[in-house]
Motif scaffolding. Sequence first.
Motif, short mmCIF file in Angstrom:
data_model
loop_
_atom_site.label_atom_id
_atom_site.label_comp_id
_atom_site.label_asym_id
_atom_site.label_seq_id
_atom_site.Cartn_x
_atom_site.Cartn_y
_atom_site.Cartn_z
N MET A 246 26.36 10.85 23.23
CA MET A 246 25.13 11.29 23.88
C MET A 246 23.92 11.95 22.98
SD MET A 246 25.87 13.40 27.48
CE MET A 246 27.48 13.31 27.82
N GLU A 247 24.56 12.52 22.08
CA GLU A 247 23.93 13.23 20.85
C GLU A 247 23.05 11.89 20.06
OE1 GLU A 247 24.24 16.54 17.40
OE2 GLU A 247 26.16 15.75 18.67
N ILE B 67 20.20 10.08 22.11
CA ILE B 67 19.15 11.03 22.23
C ILE B 67 18.30 10.98 20.84
CG2 ILE B 67 18.05 13.46 22.70
CD1 ILE B 67 20.65 13.78 24.68
N ALA B 68 19.07 11.38 19.82
CA ALA B 68 18.38 11.18 18.36
C ALA B 68 17.81 9.78 18.17
CB ALA B 68 19.55 11.57 17.35
N HIS B 69 18.53 8.68 18.42
CA HIS B 69 17.84 7.43 18.41
C HIS B 69 16.73 7.28 19.23
CE1 HIS B 69 17.89 3.25 17.09
NE2 HIS B 69 18.12 2.84 18.61
N ALA B 70 16.89 7.87 20.54
CA ALA B 70 15.46 7.44 21.07
C ALA B 70 14.36 8.21 20.59
CB ALA B 70 15.85 8.10 22.72
N ARG B 71 14.65 9.60 20.15
CA ARG B 71 13.54 10.47 19.53
C ARG B 71 13.03 9.70 18.24
NH1 ARG B 71 16.78 16.04 20.66
NH2 ARG B 71 15.76 16.40 22.87
N THR C 288 20.38 0.58 32.12
CA THR C 288 21.45 0.36 30.92
C THR C 288 22.28 1.82 31.14
OG1 THR C 288 20.26 -1.24 29.60
CG2 THR C 288 22.16 -0.03 28.74
N VAL C 289 23.45 1.59 31.10
CA VAL C 289 24.57 2.93 30.98
C VAL C 289 25.45 2.65 30.08
CG1 VAL C 289 26.15 4.23 32.46
CG2 VAL C 289 24.34 3.13 33.72
N PRO C 290 25.36 3.34 28.92
CA PRO C 290 26.31 3.21 27.85
C PRO C 290 27.56 4.08 28.15
CG PRO C 290 24.44 4.53 27.12
CD PRO C 290 24.03 4.33 28.65
N ASP D 277 26.21 2.19 20.67
CA ASP D 277 25.78 1.49 19.50
C ASP D 277 25.35 0.34 19.90
OD1 ASP D 277 26.73 3.65 17.87
OD2 ASP D 277 28.56 2.67 17.43
N ASP D 278 25.26 -0.09 21.10
CA ASP D 278 24.65 -1.46 21.56
C ASP D 278 23.41 -1.37 21.98
OD1 ASP D 278 26.80 -2.83 20.67
OD2 ASP D 278 28.00 -2.62 22.31
#
Length: 178
Positions: free
Chosen positions: A34-35, A38-42, A141-143, A174-175
């Motif tokens: 999750m961390e 979130i960082a990737h989205a930001r 999408t659900v990781p 990661d996908d």
Amino acid sequence: MRNIALIVVDMINTYDHPDADLLVPSVRSALPHMERLIAHARSKNVPVIYANDNFGEWRSHHGEIVEKTLAGKKAELVEPILPDDESLIVVKARHSIFYETPLSYLLSQLGADHLVLCGQVTEQCVLYSALDAHIRQLHVTVPRDAVAHIHSDLADAALRMMERNMGARIALTDDVTF
């Protein structure tokens, strides 16, 4: 390309409730994913929306919910993924992130038609939220490694239902691309 929003479901949590002892190990496992999500989205300027239960505290606002959580005995499960100044917050009272919340309106204002759901509980709030998103003709999408469960067998069944019945994409963190 679709307009995507990341929804963090019910992660601002004191873990002072029935089933918490069953939930916490799964949260610990999913938290790093999750961390990273979130960082990737930001980093991609993707809206990060926290949809969180108010725990029946009808006089509280999101800041008070965060404060109460950080004062609780499981603050380490919340600190790595706290909302930042750019995060959007929707307070909910029931299982679905849509039920009696302004989320549909917010998503329309953002032009978002694809949701990435992470958080808890896979077989409850994540499942019901995915169904409500599907009903609203939103892509989901659900990781699977970024959602936490109480009962692993029910979580596996919920993920299969989301994929088969709702057309959700079930992936690994990661996908997920933003």
